[in-house]
Design a protein around this motif. Structure first.
Motif, PDB file in Angstrom:
ATOM      1  N   ARG A  12      43.593  22.470  25.085  1.00 35.47           N
ATOM      2  CA  ARG A  12      43.153  22.909  23.856  1.00 35.47           C
ATOM      3  C   ARG A  12      41.519  23.386  24.037  1.00 35.47           C
ATOM      4  O   ARG A  12      41.147  24.407  23.350  1.00 35.47           O
ATOM      5  CB  ARG A  12      43.163  21.725  22.953  1.00 35.47           C
ATOM      6  N   VAL A  13      40.620  22.891  24.832  1.00 34.00           N
ATOM      7  CA  VAL A  13      39.553  23.214  25.061  1.00 34.00           C
ATOM      8  C   VAL A  13      39.520  24.793  25.450  1.00 34.00           C
ATOM      9  O   VAL A  13      38.752  25.563  25.268  1.00 34.00           O
ATOM     10  CB  VAL A  13      38.834  21.998  26.004  1.00 34.00           C
ATOM     11  N   LEU A  14      40.288  24.905  26.763  1.00 34.04           N
ATOM     12  CA  LEU A  14      40.329  26.241  27.563  1.00 34.04           C
ATOM     13  C   LEU A  14      40.988  27.168  26.348  1.00 34.04           C
ATOM     14  O   LEU A  14      40.404  28.158  26.418  1.00 34.04           O
ATOM     15  CB  LEU A  14      41.282  26.062  28.414  1.00 34.04           C
ATOM     16  N   ARG A  15      41.995  26.798  25.647  1.00 31.04           N
ATOM     17  CA  ARG A  15      42.744  27.892  24.846  1.00 31.04           C
ATOM     18  C   ARG A  15      41.302  28.113  23.465  1.00 31.04           C
ATOM     19  O   ARG A  15      41.199  29.286  23.255  1.00 31.04           O
ATOM     20  CB  ARG A  15      43.646  27.177  23.721  1.00 31.04           C
ATOM     21  N   ARG A  16      40.468  27.362  23.276  1.00 38.64           N
ATOM     22  CA  ARG A  16      39.325  27.464  22.266  1.00 38.64           C
ATOM     23  C   ARG A  16      38.239  28.471  22.843  1.00 38.64           C
ATOM     24  O   ARG A  16      37.826  29.118  22.281  1.00 38.64           O
ATOM     25  CB  ARG A  16      38.932  25.975  21.872  1.00 38.64           C
ATOM     26  N   LEU A  17      38.177  28.065  24.105  1.00 41.10           N
ATOM     27  CA  LEU A  17      37.076  29.051  25.028  1.00 41.10           C
ATOM     28  C   LEU A  17      37.561  30.399  24.975  1.00 41.10           C
ATOM     29  O   LEU A  17      36.731  31.375  25.406  1.00 41.10           O
ATOM     30  CB  LEU A  17      36.647  28.392  26.143  1.00 41.10           C
ATOM     31  N   THR A  18      38.832  30.561  25.346  1.00 41.96           N
ATOM     32  CA  THR A  18      39.318  31.957  25.783  1.00 41.96           C
ATOM     33  C   THR A  18      39.759  32.643  24.575  1.00 41.96           C
ATOM     34  O   THR A  18      40.245  33.574  24.488  1.00 41.96           O
ATOM     35  CB  THR A  18      40.346  31.953  26.801  1.00 41.96           C
ATOM     36  N   ALA A  19      40.006  32.038  23.430  1.00 38.06           N
ATOM     37  CA  ALA A  19      40.548  32.953  22.219  1.00 38.06           C
ATOM     38  C   ALA A  19      39.638  33.692  21.677  1.00 38.06           C
ATOM     39  O   ALA A  19      38.321  33.621  21.534  1.00 38.06           O
ATOM     40  CB  ALA A  19      40.949  31.747  21.063  1.00 38.06           C
ATOM     41  N   THR A  20      40.084  34.827  21.063  1.00 36.75           N
ATOM     42  CA  THR A  20      39.357  35.734  20.331  1.00 36.75           C
ATOM     43  C   THR A  20      38.856  35.296  19.206  1.00 36.75           C
ATOM     44  O   THR A  20      39.233  34.246  18.617  1.00 36.75           O
ATOM     45  CB  THR A  20      39.915  37.134  20.181  1.00 36.75           C
ATOM     46  N   GLU A  21      37.716  36.078  18.432  1.00 39.66           N
ATOM     47  CA  GLU A  21      37.264  35.715  17.143  1.00 39.66           C
ATOM     48  C   GLU A  21      38.468  35.587  15.977  1.00 39.66           C
ATOM     49  O   GLU A  21      38.448  34.699  15.181  1.00 39.66           O
ATOM     50  CB  GLU A  21      36.036  36.276  16.829  1.00 39.66           C
ATOM     51  N   ALA A  22      39.166  36.461  16.095  1.00 45.05           N
ATOM     52  CA  ALA A  22      40.092  36.723  15.266  1.00 45.05           C
ATOM     53  C   ALA A  22      41.387  35.561  15.302  1.00 45.05           C
ATOM     54  O   ALA A  22      41.746  35.238  14.304  1.00 45.05           O
ATOM     55  CB  ALA A  22      40.812  37.970  15.356  1.00 45.05           C
ATOM     56  N   GLU A  23      41.562  35.163  16.764  1.00 48.23           N
ATOM     57  CA  GLU A  23      42.469  34.064  16.717  1.00 48.23           C
ATOM     58  C   GLU A  23      41.819  32.838  16.273  1.00 48.23           C
ATOM     59  O   GLU A  23      42.703  31.995  15.617  1.00 48.23           O
ATOM     60  CB  GLU A  23      42.769  33.809  18.200  1.00 48.23           C
ATOM     61  N   ILE A  24      40.711  32.438  16.239  1.00 49.90           N
ATOM     62  CA  ILE A  24      39.988  31.210  16.014  1.00 49.90           C
ATOM     63  C   ILE A  24      40.189  31.490  14.335  1.00 49.90           C
ATOM     64  O   ILE A  24      40.159  30.162  13.736  1.00 49.90           O
ATOM     65  CB  ILE A  24      38.686  31.156  16.342  1.00 49.90           C
ATOM     66  N   GLU A  25      39.816  32.358  13.757  1.00 52.23           N
ATOM     67  CA  GLU A  25      39.636  32.510  12.362  1.00 52.23           C
ATOM     68  C   GLU A  25      41.111  32.450  11.676  1.00 52.23           C
ATOM     69  O   GLU A  25      41.191  31.814  10.622  1.00 52.23           O
ATOM     70  CB  GLU A  25      39.093  34.173  11.954  1.00 52.23           C
ATOM     71  N   ALA A  26      42.153  32.922  12.560  1.00 54.19           N
ATOM     72  CA  ALA A  26      43.292  32.834  11.921  1.00 54.19           C
ATOM     73  C   ALA A  26      43.806  31.407  11.967  1.00 54.19           C
ATOM     74  O   ALA A  26      44.633  30.834  11.065  1.00 54.19           O
ATOM     75  CB  ALA A  26      44.391  33.642  12.954  1.00 54.19           C
ATOM     76  N   GLN A  27      43.489  30.718  13.002  1.00 55.31           N
ATOM     77  CA  GLN A  27      43.937  29.167  13.308  1.00 55.31           C
ATOM     78  C   GLN A  27      43.072  28.536  12.144  1.00 55.31           C
ATOM     79  O   GLN A  27      43.825  27.601  11.534  1.00 55.31           O
ATOM     80  CB  GLN A  27      43.384  28.824  14.527  1.00 55.31           C
ATOM     81  N   GLU A  28      41.845  28.707  11.894  1.00 56.69           N
ATOM     82  CA  GLU A  28      41.167  27.996  10.789  1.00 56.69           C
ATOM     83  C   GLU A  28      41.537  28.223   9.318  1.00 56.69           C
ATOM     84  O   GLU A  28      41.844  27.209   8.597  1.00 56.69           O
ATOM     85  CB  GLU A  28      39.707  28.478  10.990  1.00 56.69           C
ATOM     86  N   LEU A  29      42.289  29.542   9.139  1.00 56.65           N
ATOM     87  CA  LEU A  29      42.772  29.887   7.815  1.00 56.65           C
ATOM     88  C   LEU A  29      44.127  29.232   7.946  1.00 56.65           C
ATOM     89  O   LEU A  29      44.442  28.652   6.542  1.00 56.65           O
ATOM     90  CB  LEU A  29      43.142  31.279   7.862  1.00 56.65           C
ATOM     91  N   ARG A  30      45.035  28.948   8.757  1.00 56.16           N
ATOM     92  CA  ARG A  30      46.231  28.217   8.686  1.00 56.16           C
ATOM     93  C   ARG A  30      46.166  26.704   8.534  1.00 56.16           C
ATOM     94  O   ARG A  30      46.813  26.204   7.596  1.00 56.16           O
ATOM     95  CB  ARG A  30      46.964  28.157   9.895  1.00 56.16           C
ATOM     96  N   ARG A  31      44.941  26.197   9.108  1.00 57.62           N
ATOM     97  CA  ARG A  31      44.568  24.851   8.714  1.00 57.62           C
ATOM     98  C   ARG A  31      44.391  24.699   7.221  1.00 57.62           C
ATOM     99  O   ARG A  31      44.733  23.770   6.614  1.00 57.62           O
ATOM    100  CB  ARG A  31      43.545  24.331   9.646  1.00 57.62           C
ATOM    101  N   GLU A  32      43.383  25.393   6.701  1.00 58.60           N
ATOM    102  CA  GLU A  32      42.883  25.453   5.478  1.00 58.60           C
ATOM    103  C   GLU A  32      44.062  25.673   4.441  1.00 58.60           C
ATOM    104  O   GLU A  32      44.103  24.877   3.481  1.00 58.60           O
ATOM    105  CB  GLU A  32      41.728  26.484   4.907  1.00 58.60           C
ATOM    106  N   SER A  33      44.976  26.533   4.809  1.00 59.99           N
ATOM    107  CA  SER A  33      46.184  26.871   3.866  1.00 59.99           C
ATOM    108  C   SER A  33      46.789  25.491   3.758  1.00 59.99           C
ATOM    109  O   SER A  33      47.393  25.092   2.643  1.00 59.99           O
ATOM    110  CB  SER A  33      46.855  28.035   4.272  1.00 59.99           C
TER     111      SER A  33
END
Length: 126
Positions: A12-33
């Motif tokens: 999870r830490v490695l995925r978070r460090l290597t993810a693009t800004e768009a991927e992180i934003e999409a993940q956050e939007l999915r969580r909020e939704s």
């Protein structure tokens, strides 16, 4: 903590460090939704009555000879649903970047998911 739990945490830490800004934003939007009770847009099917929650990407007024429309693309991190208000030129609070939850019946227009004249609730600005 077991070995498997440590490996999972490290992944999870490695995925978070290597993810693009768009991927992180999409993940956050999915969580909020999900927190707002929204159905993921990618799971919405034609004819289904749904509640989708996300951020408005674009808002466009389309003047037409017979009936003007206000169209907004709602992105929830998984897909886009276009919200269409028939006969409207402007709706207070419907603007790019605003978070909202929309409810209505999904239609398909071309290859896009559309909800016509949705019920909606604006989220407080962050």
């Amino acid at each position: 903590m077991s070995t498997d739990e440590r490996r999972g945490s490290l992944r999870r830490v490695l995925r978070r460090l290597t993810a693009t800004e768009a991927e992180i934003e999409a993940q956050e939007l999915r969580r909020e939704s999900a927190e707002h009770g929204g159905v993921p847009a990618r799971q919405c099917c034609r004819g289904q009555v749904v509640a989708v929650s996300g951020r408005l990407r674009t808002v466009v007024y389309t003047p037409r000879t017979n009936q003007p429309t206000l169209e907004a693309d709602l992105y929830d991190g998984s897909d886009v649903v276009t919200l269409v208000w028939l006969g409207r030129r402007h709706i207070a609070g419907i603007e790019p970047g605003r978070h909202l939850t929309a409810r209505g019946r999904v239609a398909i227009r071309g290859d896009r998911k559309v909800i016509y004249n949705p019920y909606y609730e604006l989220e407080p600005p962050k």
